[in-house]
Design an enzyme around this catalytic site. Structure first.
Site, PDB file in Angstrom:
ATOM      1  N   LYS A  18      28.199 142.990 148.454  1.00  0.00           N
ATOM      2  CA  LYS A  18      28.412 143.831 149.632  1.00  0.00           C
ATOM      3  C   LYS A  18      29.541 143.329 150.541  1.00  0.00           C
ATOM      4  O   LYS A  18      30.445 144.094 150.882  1.00  0.00           O
ATOM      5  CB  LYS A  18      27.093 143.830 150.408  1.00  0.00           C
ATOM      6  N   ARG A  94      18.964 149.103 157.578  1.00  0.00           N
ATOM      7  CA  ARG A  94      18.104 148.385 156.638  1.00  0.00           C
ATOM      8  C   ARG A  94      16.703 148.976 156.590  1.00  0.00           C
ATOM      9  O   ARG A  94      15.882 148.546 155.797  1.00  0.00           O
ATOM     10  CB  ARG A  94      17.941 146.922 157.060  1.00  0.00           C
ATOM     11  N   ARG A 137      24.601 129.230 152.586  1.00  0.00           N
ATOM     12  CA  ARG A 137      23.778 129.974 153.537  1.00  0.00           C
ATOM     13  C   ARG A 137      22.357 129.437 153.518  1.00  0.00           C
ATOM     14  O   ARG A 137      21.791 129.229 152.452  1.00  0.00           O
ATOM     15  CB  ARG A 137      23.781 131.468 153.189  1.00  0.00           C
ATOM     16  N   ARG A 148      13.997 137.982 150.317  1.00  0.00           N
ATOM     17  CA  ARG A 148      15.010 138.954 150.766  1.00  0.00           C
ATOM     18  C   ARG A 148      15.092 140.135 149.803  1.00  0.00           C
ATOM     19  O   ARG A 148      15.272 141.279 150.215  1.00  0.00           O
ATOM     20  CB  ARG A 148      16.369 138.272 150.923  1.00  0.00           C
TER      21      ARG A 148
HETATM   22  P1  AMP Z   1      23.322 140.082 155.253  1.00  0.00           P
HETATM   23  O1  AMP Z   1      24.484 139.228 155.589  1.00  0.00           O
HETATM   24  O2  AMP Z   1      23.643 141.559 155.281  1.00  0.00           O
HETATM   25  O3  AMP Z   1      22.649 139.654 153.975  1.00  0.00           O
HETATM   26  O4  AMP Z   1      22.234 139.873 156.417  1.00  0.00           O
HETATM   27  C1  AMP Z   1      21.688 138.590 156.668  1.00  0.00           C
HETATM   28  C2  AMP Z   1      20.463 138.694 157.537  1.00  0.00           C
HETATM   29  O5  AMP Z   1      20.808 139.295 158.805  1.00  0.00           O
HETATM   30  C3  AMP Z   1      19.336 139.553 156.991  1.00  0.00           C
HETATM   31  O6  AMP Z   1      18.516 138.850 156.077  1.00  0.00           O
HETATM   32  C4  AMP Z   1      18.592 139.917 158.282  1.00  0.00           C
HETATM   33  O7  AMP Z   1      17.824 138.820 158.754  1.00  0.00           O
HETATM   34  C5  AMP Z   1      19.739 140.126 159.275  1.00  0.00           C
HETATM   35  N1  AMP Z   1      20.221 141.525 159.295  1.00  0.00           N
HETATM   36  C6  AMP Z   1      21.455 141.967 158.942  1.00  0.00           C
HETATM   37  N2  AMP Z   1      21.565 143.289 159.107  1.00  0.00           N
HETATM   38  C7  AMP Z   1      20.355 143.717 159.553  1.00  0.00           C
HETATM   39  C8  AMP Z   1      19.818 144.993 159.896  1.00  0.00           C
HETATM   40  N3  AMP Z   1      20.539 146.135 159.795  1.00  0.00           N
HETATM   41  N4  AMP Z   1      18.525 145.040 160.312  1.00  0.00           N
HETATM   42  C9  AMP Z   1      17.778 143.933 160.420  1.00  0.00           C
HETATM   43  N5  AMP Z   1      18.217 142.704 160.107  1.00  0.00           N
HETATM   44  C10 AMP Z   1      19.500 142.583 159.678  1.00  0.00           C
END
Ligand code: AMP
Length: 194
Positions: A18, A94, A137, A148
């Site tokens: 992504k 999400r 990370r 996740r």
């Molecule tokens: P990502 O970098 O997109 O994998 O997001 C990392 C983390 O950020 C996720 O595991 C959530 O804890 C938080 N996060 C990111 N985007 C959202 C969202 N739209 N809603 C809720 N939590 C989010």
């Protein structure tokens, strides 16, 4: 405000590529790439109040509560549109609730998305990629990765149906080389950009 540009959302499971794809797609269409995950990680690293509020969710691989996410997204989307006319949101929405509220707010402000892209990759492939991606990370250990992926399947995958219903979902096979995925996503979006 400049001419109307692509307004799109990218919704895909952890490990689907992504972030990498979002940067390439956003650069191609000349719109800002807004990653909610990146925003939260920066806040955590900077030790801000917001960072302190969200860090537990990120470490556990749980979703940050909707009201916090909503504020961040609206500020960033409005800035992006004022600057370029478009946006590419990566990692939002999400949950179905985020999607529905976002649509109402976006409709009122004339900011609704033209397209939603999702990347299809099998779970075993995602697990393998995440375990070996080595980005350091804190949410990339095996237990948190599984969690996740479960959170994605339970809370985020159902959101795709919502966009099928609105007729704007684009599915891209992402179990192939990065450049091929980028090209396929851009080709699909070209047909939907204003
Ligand atoms: P990502 O970098 O997109 O994998 O997001 C990392 C983390 O950020 C996720 O595991 C959530 O804890 C938080 N996060 C990111 N985007 C959202 C969202 N739209 N809603 C809720 N939590 C989010």
């Amino acid at each position: 405000m400049t001419a109307r540009r692509l307004r799109a959302l990218l919704i895909a499971p952890p490990g689907a590529g992504k972030g990498t794809q979002a940067k390439a797609i956003a650069a191609h269409f000349g719109v800002p790439h807004i990653s909610t995950g990146d925003v939260f990680r920066r806040e955590v690293d900077a030790g801000t109040d917001l960072g302190k509020e969200v860090s537990g969710y990120l470490v556990r691989g749980d979703l940050v509560p909707d009201p916090i996410v909503g504020d961040i997204v609206w500020r960033a989307v409005q800035e992006a549109v004022a600057e370029t006319g478009g946006y590419l949101l990566d990692g939002f929405p999400r949950t179905r609730a985020q999607a529905e509220v976002a649509y109402e707010v976006a409709k009122e402000r004339g900011l609704t998305a033209d397209a939603v892209v999702t990347f299809d990759v099998r779970r075993e492939v995602l697990m393998g990629r995440l375990l070996h991606r080595g980005e350091g990370r804190p949410d990339d250990d095996e237990t948190t990765i599984r969690h996740r992926l479960d959170v994605y399947d339970a809370q985020t995958a159902p959101v795709l149906e919502y966009y099928v219903g609105r007729g704007i979902l684009v599915r891209v096979d992402a179990d192939r080389p990065i450049e091929d995925v980028t090209a396929a996503a851009i080709a699909a979006l070209e047909g939907r950009a204003p």
